[in-house]
Design a protein around this motif. Structure first.
Motif, PDB file in Angstrom:
ATOM      1  N   ALA A  63      37.762  38.321  41.206  1.00  0.00           N
ATOM      2  CA  ALA A  63      38.805  38.139  42.208  1.00  0.00           C
ATOM      3  C   ALA A  63      39.807  37.074  41.782  1.00  0.00           C
ATOM      4  CB  ALA A  63      38.173  37.762  43.549  1.00  0.00           C
ATOM      5  N   VAL A  64      39.308  36.013  41.165  1.00  0.00           N
ATOM      6  CA  VAL A  64      40.203  34.944  40.707  1.00  0.00           C
ATOM      7  C   VAL A  64      41.076  35.447  39.557  1.00  0.00           C
ATOM      8  CG1 VAL A  64      40.334  32.575  39.851  1.00  0.00           C
ATOM      9  CG2 VAL A  64      38.483  33.236  41.406  1.00  0.00           C
ATOM     10  N   THR A  97      48.769  34.621  46.740  1.00  0.00           N
ATOM     11  CA  THR A  97      47.399  35.140  46.778  1.00  0.00           C
ATOM     12  C   THR A  97      46.678  34.508  47.956  1.00  0.00           C
ATOM     13  OG1 THR A  97      45.297  35.358  45.599  1.00  0.00           O
ATOM     14  CG2 THR A  97      46.526  33.337  45.212  1.00  0.00           C
ATOM     15  N   SER A 138      40.244  39.592  47.407  1.00  0.00           N
ATOM     16  CA  SER A 138      39.039  38.866  47.010  1.00  0.00           C
ATOM     17  C   SER A 138      37.761  39.483  47.553  1.00  0.00           C
ATOM     18  CB  SER A 138      39.128  37.410  47.468  1.00  0.00           C
ATOM     19  OG  SER A 138      40.190  36.744  46.826  1.00  0.00           O
ATOM     20  N   GLU A 192      33.210  37.751  42.669  1.00  0.00           N
ATOM     21  CA  GLU A 192      33.899  36.506  42.984  1.00  0.00           C
ATOM     22  C   GLU A 192      34.768  35.979  41.843  1.00  0.00           C
ATOM     23  OE1 GLU A 192      29.558  35.476  41.912  1.00  0.00           O
ATOM     24  OE2 GLU A 192      30.633  37.007  43.057  1.00  0.00           O
ATOM     25  N   ALA A 231      43.738  37.777  40.905  1.00  0.00           N
ATOM     26  CA  ALA A 231      44.846  37.050  41.540  1.00  0.00           C
ATOM     27  C   ALA A 231      45.819  36.538  40.493  1.00  0.00           C
ATOM     28  CB  ALA A 231      44.299  35.896  42.366  1.00  0.00           C
ATOM     29  N   ASN A 278      43.525  33.850  47.595  1.00  0.00           N
ATOM     30  CA  ASN A 278      42.355  33.263  46.938  1.00  0.00           C
ATOM     31  C   ASN A 278      42.607  31.792  46.591  1.00  0.00           C
ATOM     32  OD1 ASN A 278      40.562  32.589  44.520  1.00  0.00           O
ATOM     33  ND2 ASN A 278      39.730  34.568  45.159  1.00  0.00           N
ATOM     34  N   THR A 330      49.299  29.985  47.655  1.00  0.00           N
ATOM     35  CA  THR A 330      48.344  30.696  48.513  1.00  0.00           C
ATOM     36  C   THR A 330      48.921  30.865  49.911  1.00  0.00           C
ATOM     37  OG1 THR A 330      47.196  28.654  49.167  1.00  0.00           O
ATOM     38  CG2 THR A 330      46.384  29.807  47.207  1.00  0.00           C
TER      39      THR A 330
END
Length: 428
Positions: free
Chosen positions: A166-167, A181, A158, A163, A170, A183, A194
């Protein structure tokens, strides 16, 4: 602060084409656009389809609100007829494509968008932005999963990406077989497990390493991971076991010669009675570094930068091309960038054992069906409405099965030909 709606995640020229097509009367011509790659990134033997379900969700929200229209008018991007048309925009066409998690090769028609010229052309930038990113991440992540040989991987990139990228990264990495992940937004949005415990800063905050470990164990229990390389790794492992006992779940090592350190750490943990304590390694790992650690006593890998950047191939090289107008094939003939006209149908051909041997693509027709053929395209949107989107776990399993089906040479990390050839059968 502005939150951009999907409709403005679009290149300027998409909307000038709409204005011109509205003016000359061609905007409503029925068209077919296809997404494909002309070649795979250097050294790759397959691509991975990812991001399609995410794209469909964005297309569902693809609307121009009054503020968008005012901006486009004020800046002269569109004329009044264009602005009026955009204010009513709703995609009403069809989208078909390869399943998420499907493998693709040069020439594979992985997505087909059908509708009026105007309603399809404004989607070009969004389609390519989503698919080029997600497919690139998924392909890199799939190679890492193969290199890990069944050991778990956690995506932790991330801090090395935009930003929102990054999602999406993942999600693509999880689709490819990563187990966790770091994130939290990806965990909330997509239900991805997570994981994470502490960074070097937490150790440095405390007066000594033992105090940091004691604080973490007091809060999280022994089923946690202690980062042992802030100072001296061997002493860090001793401190970790002294504080948590041999029931400590794992230690993480983030630096150094990981092959040598993993061996030494395993020996030290075993000598301290922590025979079940796992070793997690991280630190600029890519598929080649992971493969190099295959014989070492490593239980889990943490990968960051290489995942979110496609491990040196940050785009899948996909293009979005017009291939049919009013049922008539159209062809771009420019050198090195030629296209094959007509809407395509594709099948994957297999041996009776299930091993894939060829992909057959037929423009304006249907391939001759043979035993063990598998049709590659499915419907995603019909009359503007999403239909039967697979779950992320279903797409993850689909990729796992696809990777099992290709010849073993196709899983090699070395450069070589695509795992299977794509044959385009001329239309009759």
């Amino acid at each position: 602060m502005y939150t951009l709606r999907p409709a403005l995640l679009t290149d300027h020229y998409e909307l000038t084409m709409v204005s011109a097509a509205l003016r000359d009367g061609t905007a409503d011509r029925r068209c077919v656009f296809e997404v494909f790659s002309r070649r795979l990134p250097a050294g790759r033997r397959y691509g991975v389809v990812a991001g399609t379900a995410r794209l469909v969700d964005l297309i569902r929200e693809f609307r121009f609100d009054p503020a968008d229209i005012e901006f486009l008018r004020r800046t002269g991007v569109v004329d009044e007829p264009g602005a009026e048309w955009l204010s009513r925009y709703r995609f009403t066409g069809e989208i078909d494509g390869y399943a998420e998690g499907e493998l693709f090769f040069p020439g594979s028609p992985i997505l087909t968008v059908s509708g009026s010229f105007a309603e399809c052309v404004v989607l070009e930038t969004l389609v390519l932005s989503v698919l080029n990113h997600d497919c690139a991440v998924a392909a890199a992540a799939a190679r890492m999963v193969t290199a890990a040989r069944g050991r778990a991987l956690i995506e932790m990139g991330s801090r090395r990406a935009h930003e929102e990228a990054a999602v999406a990264a993942a999600r693509a990495a999880y689709l490819a077989g990563f187990r966790f992940t770091s994130n939290l937004a990806a965990g909330q949005r997509y239900g991805i497990p997570t994981a994470g415990t502490a960074a070097h800063a937490f150790t440095l905050l405390h007066d000594d390493e033992r105090a940091a470990f004691a604080s973490q164990v007091a809060t999280l229990g022994k089923d946690t991971t202690l980062l042992v390389d802030t100072y001296d790794i061997s002493q860090g492992i001793r401190n970790a076991i002294e504080v948590a006992g041999p029931e400590l779940r794992a230690v993480r090592i983030d630096s150094g010669d990981l092959a040598v350190i993993a061996q030494q750490s395993r020996q030290l943990l075993d000598s301290l009675g922590a025979t079940e304590t796992k070793i997690i390694v991280s630190g600029d790992l890519d598929e080649y570094a992971i493969a190099a650690l295959a014989a070492e006593p490593v239980d889990m890998y943490g990968a960051g930068t290489a995942v979110v950047t496609g491990s040196g191939a940050p785009t899948a090289g996909l293009v979005y091309k017009l291939v049919e107008v009013e049922g008539r094939p159209v062809v771009k003939r420019s050198e090195q960038k030629a296209t094959i006209g007509g809407r395509k149908v594709a099948v994957r051909r297999h041996k009776p054992t299930g091993t894939a041997i060829e992909e057959i693509v037929v423009p304006q027709g249907v391939p001759d069906h043979r035993p063990n053929d598998r049709l590659l395209q499915r419907s995603y949107v019909v009359d503007g409405e999403p239909v039967g989107l697979p779950t992320l776990d279903e797409s993850r399993e689909h990729l796992r099965q696809c990777l099992i089906s290709i010849p073993w040479e196709g899983l090699k990390l070395s450069a070589g030909d695509p795992a299977i050839p794509v044959t385009v059968v001329p239309a009759e």
